[in-house]
Design an enzyme around this catalytic site. Structure first.
Site, PDB file in Angstrom:
ATOM      1  N   CYS A   2      17.177  55.948 -15.617  1.00 14.12           N
ATOM      2  CA  CYS A   2      16.997  57.323 -16.096  1.00 14.12           C
ATOM      3  C   CYS A   2      15.760  57.350 -16.987  1.00 14.12           C
ATOM      4  O   CYS A   2      15.134  56.339 -17.234  1.00 14.12           O
ATOM      5  CB  CYS A   2      18.211  57.744 -16.923  1.00 14.12           C
ATOM      6  N   ARG A  27      11.738  58.592 -12.494  1.00 17.33           N
ATOM      7  CA  ARG A  27      12.804  57.646 -12.839  1.00 17.33           C
ATOM      8  C   ARG A  27      14.181  58.193 -12.480  1.00 17.33           C
ATOM      9  O   ARG A  27      15.191  57.488 -12.592  1.00 17.33           O
ATOM     10  CB  ARG A  27      12.781  57.315 -14.330  1.00 17.33           C
ATOM     11  N   TRP A  74      19.464  59.462 -13.393  1.00 16.31           N
ATOM     12  CA  TRP A  74      19.662  58.875 -12.061  1.00 16.31           C
ATOM     13  C   TRP A  74      21.062  58.278 -12.135  1.00 16.31           C
ATOM     14  O   TRP A  74      21.266  57.200 -12.703  1.00 16.31           O
ATOM     15  CB  TRP A  74      18.616  57.808 -11.772  1.00 16.31           C
ATOM     16  N   ASN A  98      19.757  55.349 -21.168  1.00 17.15           N
ATOM     17  CA  ASN A  98      19.333  54.796 -19.873  1.00 17.15           C
ATOM     18  C   ASN A  98      19.853  53.362 -19.836  1.00 17.15           C
ATOM     19  O   ASN A  98      19.565  52.565 -20.713  1.00 17.15           O
ATOM     20  CB  ASN A  98      17.805  54.787 -19.755  1.00 17.15           C
ATOM     21  N   GLY A  99      20.670  53.047 -18.819  1.00 15.87           N
ATOM     22  CA  GLY A  99      21.181  51.675 -18.702  1.00 15.87           C
ATOM     23  C   GLY A  99      22.615  51.690 -18.209  1.00 15.87           C
ATOM     24  O   GLY A  99      23.116  52.699 -17.720  1.00 15.87           O
ATOM     25  N   GLU A 482      11.765  42.106   8.735  1.00 10.57           N
ATOM     26  CA  GLU A 482      11.372  43.007   7.637  1.00 10.57           C
ATOM     27  C   GLU A 482       9.886  42.880   7.344  1.00 10.57           C
ATOM     28  O   GLU A 482       9.204  43.885   7.110  1.00 10.57           O
ATOM     29  CB  GLU A 482      12.211  42.716   6.395  1.00 10.57           C
ATOM     30  N   LYS A 486       7.318  46.026   7.475  1.00  8.68           N
ATOM     31  CA  LYS A 486       6.465  46.392   6.328  1.00  8.68           C
ATOM     32  C   LYS A 486       5.010  46.484   6.762  1.00  8.68           C
ATOM     33  O   LYS A 486       4.310  47.448   6.447  1.00  8.68           O
ATOM     34  CB  LYS A 486       6.607  45.341   5.214  1.00  8.68           C
ATOM     35  N   GLU A 489       4.375  49.493   9.242  1.00 10.50           N
ATOM     36  CA  GLU A 489       4.600  50.865   8.761  1.00 10.50           C
ATOM     37  C   GLU A 489       3.600  51.287   7.689  1.00 10.50           C
ATOM     38  O   GLU A 489       3.400  52.478   7.488  1.00 10.50           O
ATOM     39  CB  GLU A 489       6.030  51.076   8.288  1.00 10.50           C
ATOM     40  N   HIS A 505      10.796  31.450  24.618  1.00 12.28           N
ATOM     41  CA  HIS A 505      11.335  32.247  25.737  1.00 12.28           C
ATOM     42  C   HIS A 505      10.430  33.422  26.064  1.00 12.28           C
ATOM     43  O   HIS A 505      10.873  34.419  26.636  1.00 12.28           O
ATOM     44  CB  HIS A 505      12.748  32.733  25.401  1.00 12.28           C
ATOM     45  N   LYS A 604      10.541  59.442   3.871  1.00 14.87           N
ATOM     46  CA  LYS A 604      11.336  58.508   3.061  1.00 14.87           C
ATOM     47  C   LYS A 604      12.788  58.508   3.511  1.00 14.87           C
ATOM     48  O   LYS A 604      13.438  57.479   3.528  1.00 14.87           O
ATOM     49  CB  LYS A 604      11.257  58.886   1.572  1.00 14.87           C
TER      50      LYS A 604
HETATM   51  C1  AGP Z   1      11.874  51.324   5.277  1.00 20.52           C
HETATM   52  O1  AGP Z   1      10.616  50.774   4.874  1.00 20.52           O
HETATM   53  C2  AGP Z   1      11.691  52.535   6.124  1.00 20.52           C
HETATM   54  N1  AGP Z   1      11.091  53.560   5.344  1.00 20.52           N
HETATM   55  C3  AGP Z   1      12.921  52.959   6.928  1.00 20.52           C
HETATM   56  O2  AGP Z   1      13.061  51.996   7.936  1.00 20.52           O
HETATM   57  C4  AGP Z   1      14.270  53.047   6.196  1.00 20.52           C
HETATM   58  O3  AGP Z   1      14.709  51.764   5.835  1.00 20.52           O
HETATM   59  C5  AGP Z   1      15.305  53.655   7.150  1.00 20.52           C
HETATM   60  O4  AGP Z   1      14.883  54.959   7.467  1.00 20.52           O
HETATM   61  C6  AGP Z   1      16.731  53.681   6.574  1.00 20.52           C
HETATM   62  O5  AGP Z   1      16.747  54.499   5.429  1.00 20.52           O
HETATM   63  P1  AGP Z   1      18.049  54.436   4.465  1.00 20.52           P
HETATM   64  O6  AGP Z   1      18.100  53.051   3.904  1.00 20.52           O
HETATM   65  O7  AGP Z   1      17.803  55.476   3.425  1.00 20.52           O
HETATM   66  O8  AGP Z   1      19.264  54.720   5.311  1.00 20.52           O
END
Ligand code: AGP
Length: 609
Positions: A2, A27, A74, A98-99, A482, A486, A489, A505, A604
């Site tokens: 927060c 935050r 938050w 906050n905490g 992952e 990263k 994207e 394979h 997001k």
């Molecule tokens: C992660 O870098 C991406 N922005 C995306 O894959 C994300 O993880 C995915 O849309 C799932 O989102 P969520 O964790 O909010 O469910």
């Protein structure tokens, strides 16, 4: 995570507090509130939702006065609503916090036994009761009452307190959560972070754990363990934008570096090393349910699906129950056969991902028990589930998930230990050793992040690559996936993550001098086999960027680019191996000049199919 602010001086407090909260909205923003002393008493105004709602509420009931505190929330304990919004006021004492107060349940029960009636579900309200009771019991000053109250708290806090009886001062305290003082001309401010103060002063004092300070227009008197202390005043020359990013160029880089604290916050209050066990919140999986589970399905999308893959390994290894990972977008149309004996773990940072939410509803209709691992309290997926284990990562501003991913890993490892202990598959001693290693992991993460310049040097050498392959085995496989996600994207470079054992394979046909291959190859049980894959790449002129363990000389000779991690137990390695891959993706993207925090085409939260 927060945001809190405080002001004492000759000017009207309200606009200063509101401006400070705006600078801290990153935050957290599910509710907000102000408490301002008008010379006679403290008045408060609170509102749920974004800060604009608080401004509207304050316009309807203006707060006059030149001493005050403010908060943007938050939620971690207690739903995001006005009742749970800070400040919390008891007997003329108002508190913002906050905490996480770890012993909040024990304190609440003790106070309730004493006849206290709580108005909210928050841990923060406990502090207001303790301080007010201290004053009523004869504490000579607000500072004395706050000092006594803090002595009863375990956990993390940054708090600010005002009271009717003290019209010209406020008290702040810090332990594990950040708090900065701003020393102005004839005025003193406090805030969770520099941005809240920068418009008023560049002279700042960073409080340390255990510090308690009384703020007046003349300045701040700081003490620690009951003794006066002096903290250095620093001149901050950041711009406002830099300050909001904590001095980092992008939110994503800031969030990468926040991860050690995020893991500490996510583990806080949930590990009992004496008992060698996990003490989860109300996760809706009782010991009886844990023992009756026939199968575990982890459902998620994107980065969260990679966390779910790691969770699968841990659940099978530690709880010895069959576990499967399903992509939300696939399982909802596959006519899955969920049953009442299934535990479905929905992993989601936002808690709003449509594909994951739909899968949760399908599982619920089939009678399966659902546990949500989410970062946003009271979001749709936890609300649809039977219980939730929240990550405490705070708002993640960068669209590419980093700190929420490692927080999910920590939460899923806790779930695996919890299930293993309930099912008798994991003994007390083995659990204690593993949990001890987990508790020590944030420090190792700090050591890895301190080596970021080495990753930057490698990124500069590989920035022109048009394709990149990521390989890993066991717990290294989800990390390879992952790392590839990263990179693609945020830098728009084509990248694929592959199980290292799968390379022969097919993907091995891709290997040539133009194809960098990132190999997650720490000293774990799969090392020898993964190392063989690495050598197969080298034998075909491939460029190898190896993520290995300190002291591993064999790999030092085999890889052209090398990043070394500290020794760590294999179960916690994903929390370390992902860090150089996050940094690699970040540096490549930044070198290419893409919009790192908001990459093209991405959102997001994907609340549509
Ligand atoms: C992660 O870098 C991406 N922005 C995306 O894959 C994300 O993880 C995915 O849309 C799932 O989102 P969520 O964790 O909010 O469910």
């Amino acid at each position: 995570m927060c945001g809190i602010v405080g002001y004492v001086g000759p000017r009207g407090a309200t606009p200063i507090l509101l401006d400070g909260l705006k600078k801290l909205e990153y935050r957290g923003y599910d509710s907000a509130g102000l408490a301002v002393h008008d010379g006679a008493r403290v008045s408060i105004v609170r509102a749920v939702g974004k800060l604009a709602n608080l401004e509207d509420a304050e316009r309807r009931a203006p707060l006059a006065g030149s001493v005050g505190i403010g908060h943007t929330r938050w939620a971690t304990h207690g739903r995001p609503n006005e009742t749970n919004a800070h400040p919390h006021t008891v007997g003329g004492v108002s508190v913002v916090h906050n905490g996480i107060i770890e012993n909040h349940l024990a304190l609440r029960q003790r106070l309730e036994k004493d006849g206290v009636r709580f108005a909210s579900d928050t841990d923060t309200e406990i502090v207001a009761h303790l301080v007010a009771r201290g004053r009523a019991a004869g504490a000579a000053t607000l500072l004395d009452a706050v000092r006594a109250a803090l002595a009863e708290l375990h956990g993390a806090y940054a708090i600010a307190v005002v009271e009717d009886a003290s019209p010209d001062r406020l008290v702040v305290a810090k332990k594990a959560s950040p708090l900065v003082l701003g020393l102005g001309d004839g005025e003193t401010l406090a805030g969770s972070d520099i941005p809240a103060l920068l418009a008023h002063t560049r002279r700042m004092v960073f409080l340390e754990d255990g510090d308690l300070a009384e703020l007046s227009a003349d300045g701040a008197r700081i003490e620690n363990a009951g003794q006066p202390v002096t903290r250095p005043t620093k001149h901050i020359d950041w711009s406002a934008v830099m300050a909001e990013r904590g001095g980092f160029k992008h939110f994503m880089l800031k969030e990468i570096h926040e991860q050690p604290r995020v893991i500490e916050d996510t583990l806080r209050g949930r590990i009992d090393l004496v008992a060698g066990d996990v003490v989860p919140d109300e996760i809706g999986v009782t010991p009886e349910v844990a023992r009756a589970i026939g199968r575990v399905y982890l459902v998620a999308c994107g980065t969260s699906a990679h966390a779910a893959l790691a969770g699968r390994y841990w659940i099978e290894q530690l709880a010895r129950v069959p576990a499967f990972v399903e992509l939300g977008s696939e399982v909802r149309y596959r006519e899955p056969v969920f049953t009442r004996d299934d535990l479905v773990i929905a992993v989601s940072q936002s808690g709003e991902t449509a594909d994951t939410l739909a899968a949760v509803k399908t599982a619920k209709e089939a009678g399966a028990r659902v546990l949500a691992v989410a970062n946003v309290l009271d979001s749709a997926i936890p609300r649809a589930a039977d219980g939730a284990l929240y990550t405490h990562a705070g708002p993640e501003i960068g669209v590419a998930s980093t700190k929420c991913f490692t927080a999910q890993l920590a939460a899923l490892l806790l779930v695996a230990v919890y299930l293993g202990r309930r099912r008798g598959a994991l003994g007390e001693g083995a659990a204690r050793d593993l949990l001890q290693a987990l508790v020590e992991t944030p420090e190792k993460m700090r050591r890895v992040l301190s080596q970021a310049p080495y990753v930057f040097a490698i990124a500069k050498r590989l920035v022109q690559a048009r394709h990149t392959l990521f390989l890993g085995r066991g717990l290294g496989f989800p990390i390879a996936l992952e790392g590839a996600l990263k990179l693609k994207e945020i830098s728009y470079v084509h990248a694929e993550g592959y199980a290292a054992g799968e390379m022969k394979h097919g993907p091995i046909a891709l290997i040539d001098a133009e194809m960098p291959v990132v190999v997650v190859c720490p000293r774990d049980a799969q090392f020898d086999k993964t190392f063989s894959n690495l050598q197969e790449v080298r034998a075909r002129e491939g460029q190898v960027f190896a993520i290995a363990t300190e002291g591993d000389t064999a790999i030092a000779d085999a890889a052209q680019h090398l990043f070394l991690l500290p020794e760590a137990r294999s179960e916690v390695l994903p929390l370390l191996t992902v860090l150089p891959l996050q940094l690699f993706a970040y540096y490549v993207a930044d070198l290419k000049g893409t919009d790192v925090d908001q990459p093209r085409n991405l959102a997001k939260t994907v609340t549509v199919e």
